[in-house]
Design an enzyme around this catalytic site. Structure first.
Site, short mmCIF file in Angstrom:
data_model
loop_
_atom_site.label_atom_id
_atom_site.label_comp_id
_atom_site.label_asym_id
_atom_site.label_seq_id
_atom_site.Cartn_x
_atom_site.Cartn_y
_atom_site.Cartn_z
N SER A 1 -5.82 -0.08 15.23
CA SER A 1 -5.64 1.38 15.21
C SER A 1 -6.54 2.04 14.19
O SER A 1 -7.15 3.08 14.45
CB SER A 1 -4.17 1.73 14.94
N GLU B 1 -2.44 8.85 11.90
CA GLU B 1 -1.44 7.85 12.30
C GLU B 1 -0.05 8.22 11.84
O GLU B 1 0.93 8.05 12.57
CB GLU B 1 -1.85 6.47 11.75
N ASP C 1 0.82 -1.22 0.00
CA ASP C 1 0.00 0.00 0.00
C ASP C 1 0.84 1.26 0.00
O ASP C 1 0.49 2.25 -0.63
CB ASP C 1 -1.03 0.01 1.13
N ALA D 1 -2.45 -7.78 16.81
CA ALA D 1 -2.70 -9.03 16.09
C ALA D 1 -2.67 -8.85 14.58
O ALA D 1 -2.98 -9.77 13.84
CB ALA D 1 -4.05 -9.62 16.51
N ASP E 1 -5.45 -0.07 5.71
CA ASP E 1 -6.24 -0.39 6.89
C ASP E 1 -7.41 0.58 7.05
O ASP E 1 -8.53 0.17 7.35
CB ASP E 1 -5.35 -0.34 8.14
#
Length: 413
Positions: A154, A186, A62, A149, A198
């Site tokens: 987030s 982020e 990405d 995990a 994400d």
């Protein structure tokens, strides 16, 4: 990708079981509306949810403008929120010890700490930096997305905050625009150099589909992903190993990819066609590139190609043939990108030995989770084999659950 610092409202270790099918998450906490009323003395203006995600194929692509294929999970971050107009931002999590974190929106400064609260605070900062008139909020959060995990805990926290504020302040942002806000929070506020997969998955996935995303222009396609109708299951295996991207490993690989593109004279590795990969690797070696750069380029270009392979197989209705592609993706992540770990390798080895169609680590690596494509009739046996392999190796029991393609971010009430 989910990061090493406790990134979501959840700080508790996920609950586990030694049964073949466990759960990688603890049960939901108190109703956030009730918690909100107890904390702030009034009912919230609304309640919103945003999911974690698992990535089927396309890892570390990405931030190279490449292709990814995530799907949203049923596990969510949930936020009860009310608008404020006095410049105060109050944040509380049912899952993290401590009380309400109170901040001033006009005093938010990047890289200023605040622990888990930096993620929703970063969203407020990013919205204000983009010119949106966000003047404060009261927020109570709870989450069932496991932390550490590799399942985007987030991003779930960022997107649920962004969606709530978009609604309450009538900003009119699209899902992709919310994702951009989350990534900026982020990257620039928290300080983690993640890509945008994400956030896009959390904001834009739809139930029953995987998301084929071009991270260059954020164009997307919802690909039907109904494994049950074909007698298949996609398992997620949470190794319980907390990944640690904040130690510089993620940033080092990103820098290596950028160096590879520079030496090849292309804007991003996305611009290198798969059929030209062998020649490009020779060019890099002749230019004196570090061997790690050569490996990173081979992985990224190869994984972009693997996304295209899986899409073609899904379109052709031949999902089972995607298994070997998942295996090849894991080998590349293990050997070229070198972001796997013994526990992830054990999942793949044990699952395939027990009859899985294919498996690979997913997410940022160095721990986290793996995905396993398996015949539905064999799912329990494969899960049992993985659990037994972990026990024999002296590892904590993994969390294992079905990946059910679920809805993206939405208002609940």
């Amino acid at each position: 990708m989910t990061q090493t610092t406790e990134p979501t409202a959840s700080a508790a270790e996920p609950s586990g079981t030694t049964e073949p099918y466990g759960t990688a998450v603890r049960p939901p906490g108190a109703d956030p509306a009730v918690t909100f009323a107890e904390l702030y003395g009034s009912e919230p203006d609304g309640i919103w949810a945003a999911p974690g995600r698992v990535n089927l194929i396309g890892e570390y692509t990405d931030f190279n403008d490449g292709f990814v294929m995530p799907l949203a999970l049923p596990h969510t971050a949930v936020a009860a929120v009310s608008r404020r107009d006095d410049g105060v931002l109050r944040l509380y999590s049912t899952d993290v010890p401590g009380g309400v974190v109170s901040l001033r929106v006009d005093e938010l400064v990047p890289h200023s700490g605040h622990g888990w609260a930096a993620y929703p605070a970063g969203v407020v900062w990013a919205l204000r930096e983009a010119g949106h008139p966000v003047t404060g909020a009261d927020i109570a959060l709870t989450s069932t997305v496991p932390t550490g995990a590799g399942l985007s805990s987030s991003a779930a926290l960022e997107i649920v905050t962004a969606l709530a504020l978009d609604d309450l302040f009538e900003l009119g942002l699209s899902g992709a625009e919310l994702a951009v806000v989350g990534r900026r929070a982020e990257n620039d506020f928290v300080g983690v150099p993640c890509g945008i997969m994400d956030q896009m998955a959390s904001a834009c996935c739809t139930e029953g589909h995987a998301l084929h995303l071009d991270t260059r222009d954020l164009s997307l396609r919802q690909v039907p992903f109904d494994l049950a109708s074909q007698g298949l299951t996609l398992l997620v295996v949470d190794t319980r190993v907390k990944h640690a991207l904040g130690d510089g490993a993620y940033a080092e690989r990103r820098a290596g990819c950028e160096e590879g593109a520079r030496l090849l004279g292309i804007p991003m590795l996305r611009d290198l066609p798969y059929e030209n990969l062998a020649t490009a690797l020779t060019t890099l070696a002749d230019a004196g590139a570090d061997e790690s750069v050569v490996r990173y380029v081979r992985h990224v270009v190869g994984d972009n190609h693997r996304v295209e392979q899986v899409i073609a197989l899904l379109d052709a209705g031949d999902v089972r043939a995607a298994g070997p592609v998942l295996n090849a993706g894991h080998v590349s992540l293990r050997d070229d990108l070198r972001v796997s770990c013994p526990e992830l390798d054990l999942v793949v080895e044990a699952a395939n030995a027990a009859g899985a169609l294919g498996a690979r680590m997913t997410g940022g690596g160095f721990g986290g989770s793996a995905v396993v494509l398996v015949e539905e009739a064999a799912a329990h046996a494969v899960a049992k084999a993985v659990s037994e392999a972990f026990a024999a190796a002296g590892h904590a029991a993994p969390g294992i659950f079905d990946a059910i393609p679920s809805a993206g971010a939405r208002r609940l009430r």
